[in-house]
Design a protein around this motif. Sequence first.
Motif, short mmCIF file in Angstrom:
data_model
loop_
_atom_site.label_atom_id
_atom_site.label_comp_id
_atom_site.label_asym_id
_atom_site.label_seq_id
_atom_site.Cartn_x
_atom_site.Cartn_y
_atom_site.Cartn_z
N ASN A 55 0.83 -1.21 0.00
CA ASN A 55 0.00 0.00 0.00
C ASN A 55 0.87 1.26 0.00
O ASN A 55 0.41 2.34 0.31
CB ASN A 55 -0.99 0.02 1.17
N MET A 106 3.02 2.35 1.97
CA MET A 106 3.19 3.09 3.22
C MET A 106 4.68 3.35 3.51
O MET A 106 5.00 4.19 4.34
CB MET A 106 2.55 2.35 4.39
N GLU A 109 5.80 6.91 3.34
CA GLU A 109 5.55 7.84 4.45
C GLU A 109 6.66 7.83 5.48
O GLU A 109 6.69 8.65 6.38
CB GLU A 109 4.21 7.52 5.14
N GLN A 114 -5.13 -1.22 5.71
CA GLN A 114 -4.11 -1.79 6.59
C GLN A 114 -4.56 -1.77 8.05
O GLN A 114 -5.22 -0.84 8.50
CB GLN A 114 -2.78 -1.02 6.47
N ARG A 151 -4.50 3.23 -1.48
CA ARG A 151 -4.78 2.88 -0.09
C ARG A 151 -6.27 2.79 0.21
O ARG A 151 -6.67 2.23 1.22
CB ARG A 151 -4.11 3.89 0.84
N PHE A 179 -2.81 -2.27 11.88
CA PHE A 179 -1.47 -2.20 12.44
C PHE A 179 -1.30 -3.14 13.64
O PHE A 179 -2.28 -3.69 14.16
CB PHE A 179 -1.15 -0.76 12.86
N LYS A 219 -0.26 -2.43 16.77
CA LYS A 219 -0.88 -1.90 17.98
C LYS A 219 -2.19 -1.24 17.57
O LYS A 219 -2.21 -0.47 16.62
CB LYS A 219 0.06 -0.85 18.60
N PRO A 220 -3.29 -1.57 18.26
CA PRO A 220 -4.55 -0.90 17.91
C PRO A 220 -4.35 0.62 17.93
O PRO A 220 -3.79 1.14 18.89
CB PRO A 220 -5.51 -1.33 19.03
N ASN A 221 -4.77 1.29 16.87
CA ASN A 221 -4.57 2.75 16.82
C ASN A 221 -5.85 3.50 16.47
O ASN A 221 -5.90 4.24 15.50
CB ASN A 221 -3.45 3.10 15.83
N PRO A 222 -6.91 3.29 17.27
CA PRO A 222 -8.14 4.05 17.00
C PRO A 222 -7.87 5.54 17.15
O PRO A 222 -6.99 5.93 17.90
CB PRO A 222 -9.11 3.56 18.08
N PHE A 223 -8.63 6.35 16.41
CA PHE A 223 -8.50 7.80 16.55
C PHE A 223 -9.20 8.24 17.84
O PHE A 223 -10.14 7.58 18.30
CB PHE A 223 -9.15 8.51 15.36
N ARG A 227 -12.77 -0.03 10.70
CA ARG A 227 -12.43 1.27 10.11
C ARG A 227 -11.80 1.07 8.74
O ARG A 227 -12.11 1.80 7.79
CB ARG A 227 -11.44 1.98 11.05
N ALA A 228 -10.93 0.05 8.63
CA ALA A 228 -10.29 -0.22 7.35
C ALA A 228 -11.31 -0.77 6.34
O ALA A 228 -11.25 -0.45 5.16
CB ALA A 228 -9.14 -1.20 7.53
#
Lengths: 262, 308
Positions: A55, A57, A60, A94, A89, A96, A98-102, A165-166
């Motif tokens: 994707n 990434m 970045e 994707q 994308r 990740f 570690k969970p990375n919710p906003f 979310r993805a």
Amino acid sequence: MVTNPTGSFDLENVSVAYGSETAVAGVSMHIVPQSVTALIGPSGCGKSTLLRCLNRMNDELGNVKVEGSIRFDGLDIMDNRLLDPVDLRRRVGQVFQKPNPFPMSIYDNVAYGPKTHGTRAKAELDAVVEQALKRAALWNEVKDQLKKHAFELSGGQQQRLCIARALATMPEVLLMDEPASALDPISSQQIEDTIAELKKSVTIVIVTHNMQQAARISDRTAFMLRESMDRPAGLIEIGDTRVMFTNPGDKRTESYITGRFG
Amino acid sequence: MSEPRNTTRPSIGRPGISRAAEGLAKTIIIISGWTAIALLGAIAAYLFIESRSAISEVGLWSMISGELWYPTSKTAQYGFLPSETGTLWVAIVALMLCVPVGVASAVYISEFADKRIKDVYKSVIEFMAGIPSVVLGLIGLSLLAPWVRTTFGLDTGLTAFAAGLMVGVMCLPTIISIAEDALHAVPSELRMGSLALGNTRWQTTYRVTIPAASSGIFAAIMLGMGRAIGETMVVLMLAGNSGIIPNTPFLPARTLPGTIAGELGEVVRGGQHYSVLFAMGLVLFMVTFVINLAADSVLERQRRRWRR
């Protein structure tokens, strides 16, 4: 959805360099659509790096150079004129490690992607959010508390929220970078069940440290290895998971799988 | 910090002299730490003591709400409102300049600039914070005030507006560096999560990073405001120091710190005017103290939020 499956990748002689150091070199593989491909190998073998090629990434991270040919359903994704990374994308999601919710509500987390991509109507968003949460097997737990802050969920729930979310942007491919490694066994099991359900509709490429997990959930397995520090990592072999785990073609795969190193 | 290597003979690893030195160092550090707090208390107490006669004779509220400032007339009037209004105008003009510019700069440095530009920019900001305010005052007098006068067709350029612009420039380093810290503290996983959803860098910054850093950015603005309210020299040189309540920022004005600095040298020590100026100082001290305290608690809340 079953006819004419989309979401395949063809990699040819792909290499990745961080600055002047080549981390991964000479990877060629085919990723079968609507199946689960597991990338396994010891730490530092370039699994995550290779995953991020799919994707783009790596772009970045800065100072990363990817070479070779990567085709997504036949389309060269390395050429910005053919496919902008941002558009890529939207089709290749994707999840990740570690969970990375906003830092926002459950609903807003899932609606975030579709909203920025132009879905505005409330009813439409509601439907997308519900469907994504259902596909990520989180709907039943959160359907009455969609306004709750995402940070209040447990780690496993947060990770499934990130999957939802993805999924909300309707990707054809889902990349997962050790999605269960930060979770407890029960949450981990739930993620695996979700993956088994999802592969009916999306292509999944998953990086995992856990060989039992790879054996349980994947259809195909790719084994990567960096044999010495002064040589870049590469793909040793890729094949049907059952064959890889019972009768691998390469001695090094066998040693790794039987736990002789790594 | 490191353990004595030879555990069977600790006396060699830590001779008595080093133990004594360590104790001394610890004592000095503790005393220094408490000195700062004691000083703060002493300053507040001193302001209060010196302003006591003004508070009992004139009354705190009638000073704060008084509209006339004639400290030297036969029937002296000690109304703070002209200075309070002037301070407010200067702060508003300053914030209107330094909030958008400061926050935008912080976003640029934190989210878009590459490392080399970032380093240069950061040292420029530090350098800017070190410019003596009297130098900015001089530049304001010679360039900014005439420009304000001709541009807006005023009788004089020495106005709250001119002072506010220059104070805004002075507040920039504070706002930029604190807002940049707040943005930098947002975990990169959040940015990656947003980018991986097919959002552009700008969408990610605007919809995820800035909201996640909003409390820190707010604190940066508060601290900038504290600075704007307390700034003295630039205001004294540029605001015009009129004693009349300014209805617009385009009139000469005076501010609380400007009034204190401008008049304290001319008053009788221990007299009523002297005490009133201390009361003014007390008001100013309390306002900036409350602003800084609020900003600090907001910053602390943000820090705790990301310590997962």
